[in-house]
Scaffold this active site. Structure first.
Site, short mmCIF file in Angstrom:
data_model
loop_
_atom_site.label_atom_id
_atom_site.label_comp_id
_atom_site.label_asym_id
_atom_site.label_seq_id
_atom_site.Cartn_x
_atom_site.Cartn_y
_atom_site.Cartn_z
N GLU A 1 -1.78 6.96 1.61
CA GLU A 1 -2.22 8.12 0.84
C GLU A 1 -3.42 8.74 1.56
O GLU A 1 -4.31 8.00 1.98
CB GLU A 1 -2.64 7.72 -0.58
CG GLU A 1 -2.93 8.95 -1.44
CD GLU A 1 -3.26 8.60 -2.90
OE1 GLU A 1 -3.37 7.41 -3.25
OE2 GLU A 1 -3.40 9.55 -3.68
N GLY B 1 -11.72 2.69 -2.70
CA GLY B 1 -11.83 1.49 -3.51
C GLY B 1 -10.60 0.59 -3.40
O GLY B 1 -10.71 -0.60 -3.13
N ALA B 2 -9.44 1.18 -3.61
CA ALA B 2 -8.21 0.40 -3.57
C ALA B 2 -7.02 1.36 -3.60
O ALA B 2 -7.20 2.56 -3.84
CB ALA B 2 -8.13 -0.54 -4.77
N MET B 3 -5.82 0.81 -3.39
CA MET B 3 -4.63 1.66 -3.27
C MET B 3 -3.43 1.02 -3.96
O MET B 3 -3.15 -0.15 -3.78
CB MET B 3 -4.35 1.89 -1.78
CG MET B 3 -3.14 2.75 -1.52
SD MET B 3 -3.39 4.44 -2.18
CE MET B 3 -1.71 4.84 -2.61
N HIS C 1 -6.95 -0.25 -12.95
CA HIS C 1 -6.59 1.10 -12.50
C HIS C 1 -5.38 1.05 -11.57
O HIS C 1 -4.39 1.75 -11.79
CB HIS C 1 -7.79 1.73 -11.80
CG HIS C 1 -7.55 3.10 -11.27
ND1 HIS C 1 -7.89 4.24 -11.96
CD2 HIS C 1 -6.99 3.53 -10.11
CE1 HIS C 1 -7.56 5.30 -11.25
NE2 HIS C 1 -7.01 4.90 -10.11
N GLU C 2 -5.44 0.21 -10.55
CA GLU C 2 -4.34 0.18 -9.57
C GLU C 2 -3.07 -0.36 -10.23
O GLU C 2 -1.97 0.13 -9.97
CB GLU C 2 -4.71 -0.64 -8.34
CG GLU C 2 -6.01 -0.20 -7.63
CD GLU C 2 -6.09 1.27 -7.30
OE1 GLU C 2 -5.04 1.91 -7.07
OE2 GLU C 2 -7.23 1.80 -7.30
N HIS D 1 -1.39 2.29 -12.25
CA HIS D 1 -0.67 3.28 -11.43
C HIS D 1 0.82 2.95 -11.29
O HIS D 1 1.61 3.82 -10.97
CB HIS D 1 -1.27 3.34 -10.02
CG HIS D 1 -2.34 4.37 -9.83
ND1 HIS D 1 -2.23 5.66 -10.28
CD2 HIS D 1 -3.54 4.31 -9.18
CE1 HIS D 1 -3.33 6.34 -9.94
NE2 HIS D 1 -4.14 5.55 -9.27
ZN ZN Z 1 -6.08 6.03 -8.74
#
Ligand code: ZN
Length: 883
Positions: free
Chosen positions: A127, A268-270, A304-305, A308
């Site tokens: 991303e 932060g993260a994916m 959060h991840e 998603h």
């Molecule tokens: Zn996000």
């Protein structure tokens, strides 16, 4: 690095892709400097597109090795390949198979986008547009394909081989020292969700039984030896999975869910499907190395991840303009998760503090943009507080207006209608309109109009008619590209408090009871009349921060103290104190600038004393109440002619007064909250520590050597990082002997622990003294400093620019020059992180004239540099654009 002057991309120009990809088979043979990637794409013309078309695949710095179409080598005249594009002018207008081989160098990839190495680990970040740095592709989110990934590597170098989906096959490659693994992801996805990882990693494993009884394997991969620090993240993952089932009815879909923690990561993260890749800062925690804040961030980001998987992966975005569709919604979901895990009011206060500190500031300056932008030059620059945090506020307002049931009905419809699709904001909003029969067309303006709406409320009371009237006007200032604005839909949660602190029932003249206490405003000016109000009430407005607006009201200091003491809405109790403090601080800044003396506010001190003495309040809330507006908060309130030195002086004086006036209750609280016994990161324990450490900091602010001694003692005897970090932070704010001793001790203790050494850099970068710039320059030559690690860059340079208002904004401009130099040096390696740093200039126009000139000069110097990435150029040019 992309340095070409790309044309801006416009939402209005969106066209569906001419070609679709059914399946992608990737065969990746890992090698430190020459990784071979063979991609087999099954393509077909898009029936929804208008006409037969050439096939144009995106690339970024690629080297094509070979290409075949339906198994036959493609003649040279049939295609053209540049590093950035692969074009087949006249492809067959039917389904066909393309096989493309590229060679990529992961070790040379310092941008950390595409395939790169984090230490010795191979990993990917796709991303937004990183997949095109691995192979030529239709690298846009509305092209969704089913991926099968074969990864192969030296067994010794990469014993662990991971990709999205479920493992199908693995084994040795006979006659070699290499091995392979094949992963298959049955869910169609856009290329930005692709991931692979290879390396010598340790892991912990657990499992989760879903609501329908399926058993999912959960794994968290970390550098070998760090397995013991991944336990909290695993617990957070399981809590998140359960919560998403209970709160949204969402069940996990693959057989395995994996998280990999890497030491070099831009963000932060994916949320890659089934294989989340994390900045290890948001996975690894132990009591000795992580603070309560770190634990809370891990909890929120793991959630959060994971969330998603449904809001982002199963339903993705049609194009990058729709970024808030997944990010705003997913932030809202993680905020609600955290609120359920911890104290809901304290969480709301923390989120609103962050919104004001980042999003309101962005919205007030040259980088302001709508939650759904309509044009961009560089999409990487739109992962902003506006898209994420204001995007989440829009979803929250929907829930406030529609009620929990209506909101859930809309969400259910969204999941049902758009599962497997690349959707738009219109699609999302239509689900709520359809599920509840609500007209949301005016509400859509929240996505289109940038800027923070300003609401002015005048309350009046008619003792004879027993009515209370609120006259409300709204205003939205111009922002870049949007000179004229239209009125917004503002859900204003309101309470009327009787003199005894009771909430009065709300009945509107000619409209009946106010549903859920929320008045929905839609016009530039309106009048709300409440009937049957027996006595003059105090109005509690925008309760729970029901709308992300700036509010002014004709509340007197007495009204505010009353709200601080009695409001049934805890958010507004906190807000009333902030408003009192903010008024005092901005008045005092003005006084200092005019050479007048500062005033005090005994009423504020009394209100704080009462809060501190109230046994019914949770310590985490009291800590928030005692934390005065930050320097950046005060600057934002002032809005123009900002002098950071005057702000610092006014704030320091107020904190000294509080520490002094409340000395004995603060000391008492410190003693009472000093728990013995083992550390636990739970919200109640963390809340007790936060109040204890706020008390310590205020006591030190009042200048007593006893408090400094107490801080030094706490530093040396602490058995957890929260207490150690809080005490060294307090020491760092004062020019005392104990400070350097603690800083040196900290380094010796944690030398071998990168995440803790990041804290060591950040702590020193934030010292509010004239010698700090020299210290920061020296630290940038420290053997432990490197421009190659984003966390390290952010900890030293980011902290200096964001957490040190007086020194970054030195009147001589030297802080700006240091930042400009760093950005220019970093831009060659990592444009994404460089352009992030550059946003520290986003409020330059609000500075007083001297600093404004210095900041502008530095922006112009960077703009004139010989070669700039599109990322930094975009930020600099928007920052300088005429207001
Ligand atoms: Zn996000």
């Amino acid at each position: 690095m992309r340095t070409d002057q790309d044309q801006p991309v416009r939402l209005a120009d969106y066209q569906p892709p001419s070609w679709l990809v059914d399946t992608v088979a990737l065969d990746v043979s890992l090698h430190a400097t020459a990784t071979r990637v063979r991609a087999t794409l099954k393509l077909k013309p898009n029936p929804a597109a208008r006409a037969a078309a050439p096939l144009v695949l995106d690339g970024d710095g690629l080297a094509l090795q070979s290409i075949t179409l339906d198994g036959s080598p493609l003649p040279a005249e049939a295609f053209s390949a540049t590093p950035d594009r692969l074009t087949i002018a006249q492809p067959p207008q039917r389904p066909f198979t393309l096989e493309i081989e590229t060679l990529v160098d992961p070790t040379a990839n310092t941008q950390l986008s595409g395939l790169y190495r984090a230490g010795a680990t191979y990993c990917t970040q796709c991303e937004a547009e990183g997949f095109r740095r691995i192979t030529y592709f239709l690298d846009r989110p509305d092209v969704m394909a089913v991926y099968t990934t074969r990864v192969e590597a030296e067994k010794s170098e990469a014993p662990v081989l991971l990709a999205n989906g479920n493992l199908v096959e693995s084994g040795d490659i006979p006659g070699t020292s290499r091995h392979f693994a094949v992963w298959h992801d049955p869910f169609p996805k856009p290329s930005y969700l692709f991931a692979l990882v290879g390396g010598a990693l340790g892991h912990i494993e657990d499992s989760f039984v879903t609501m329908s009884g399926r058993r999912i394997v959960l794994r968290i991969y970390v550098e070998p030896g760090k397995e013991g620090r991944a336990g909290f993240a695993m617990e957070a993952l399981k809590r998140s999975m359960r919560w998403d089932e209970q709160a949204f009815g969402r069940e996990y879909d693959l057989d395995i869910f994996m998280i990999v923690a890497v030491s070099a990561f831009n963000m932060g993260a994916m949320e890659n499907k089934g294989l989340n890749v994390f900045n290890d800062k948001y996975v690894l925690a132990s009591p000795e190395t992580a603070t309560d804040t770190d634990y809370a961030s891990i909890d929120a980001i793991i959630a959060h991840e994971y969330f998603h998987n449904w809001t982002g992966d199963r339903i993705t975005c049609r194009d990058w303009f729709q970024l808030c569709l997944k990010e705003g919604l997913t932030v809202f979901r993680d905020q609600e998760y955290t609120a359920d895990q911890r104290s809901r009011p304290v969480k709301r206060i923390a989120d609103v503090r962050a919104l004001r500190a980042h999003q309101f500031v962005e919205d007030a300056g040259p980088l302001a943009h709508p939650v759904r932008p309509e044009v961009y030059r560089e999409i990487n620059n739109f992962y902003t507080a506006t898209v994420y945090e204001k995007g989440a506020e829009i979803v929250r307002m929907l829930k406030t207006m529609l009620g929990a049931q209506g909101f859930r009905a809309g969400m259910d419809l969204y999941f049902q209608r758009h599962d497997g699709h690349a959707a738009t904001v219109e699609d999302f909003i239509a689900c709520f309109a359809d599920a509840t029969g609500t007209d949301l067309s005016q509400f859509m303006r929240w996505y289109r109009q940038a800027g923070t709406p300003e609401l002015a409320v005048t309350m009046s009371y008619d003792a004879k008619a027993k009515t209370c009237t609120l006259d409300v006007t709204q205003m939205l200032r111009p922002t870049p590209g949007q000179p004229d604005k239209e009125p917004m839909v503002i859900p204003l949660a309101v309470g009327l408090l009787a003199p005894d602190g009771r909430d009065l029932p709300l009945t509107r003249a000619n409209a009946g009871p106010v549903e859920r206490g929320v008045a929905v405003l839609t016009r530039p000016a309106e009048t709300l009349v409440f009937t049957d109000v027996p006595e003059r009430p105090v109005a509690s407005l925008n309760r729970g921060f029901s709308a992300p607006i700036k509010l002014t009201a004709n509340l007197t200091p007495d009204d505010l103290r009353f709200l601080a003491a009695h409001d049934t809405d805890p958010f507004n109790r906190w807000q009333a104190l902030q408003t009192l403090a903010s008024t005092l601080l901005t008045d005092n800044v003005t006084a200092l600038r005019a050479g007048r003396s500062m005033r005090t506010d005994p009423g504020l001190i009394d209100a704080l004393r009462a809060i501190l003495a109230d046994p019914a309040l949770e310590p985490a809330f009291v800590a928030q109440a005692l934390a005065m507006p930050s320097e950046a908060d005060i600057a934002r309130e002032l809005g123009k002619d900002v002098d950071p030195d005057a702000i610092f002086a006014a704030r320091t004086a107020l904190r000294a007064t509080i520490g002094d006036a409340l000395g004995s209750p603060l000391r008492e609280a410190y003693r009472r909250l000093s728990d013995a016994g083992p550390y636990s990161p739970d919200a109640v324990s963390a809340g007790r520590r936060s109040l204890k450490n706020v008390a310590l900091d205020l006591l030190a602010a009042s200048g007593g050597s006893a408090a400094i001694a107490l801080a030094a003692r706490q530093y040396h005897s602490a058995d957890n990082m929260t207490d150690r970090m809080a005490s060294i932070t307090t020491l760092s704010q004062h020019p005392v002997r104990e400070r350097q001793a603690a800083i040196d001790d900290f380094y010796r203790r944690f030398e071998s622990d990168p995440l803790v050494i990041d804290k060591w850099f950040a702590l020193q970068a934030a010292i509010p003294e004239a010698s700090t710039l020299e210290r920061v320059r020296e630290l940038s030559r420290h053997p432990a400093f490197s421009l190659g690690n984003p966390n390290r860059v952010r900890s030293l340079v980011g902290a200096f620019a964001q957490a040190n208002q007086t020194q970054f904004n030195r009147p001589d401009g030297a802080g700006y020059v240091f930042l400009g130099d760093t950005v220019l040096a970093l831009d060659q390696r990592n444009p994404q992180v460089a352009s992030r740093l550059m946003t520290a200039f986003r409020s330059w126009r609000a500075l007083e004239a001297g600093r404004r000139a210095k900041a502008e000069a530095e922006l112009r110097r960077v703009a004139a540099a010989a070669s700039l990435s599109t990322d930094v150029r975009d930020i600099v040019e928007r920052s300088l654009a005429p207001a």
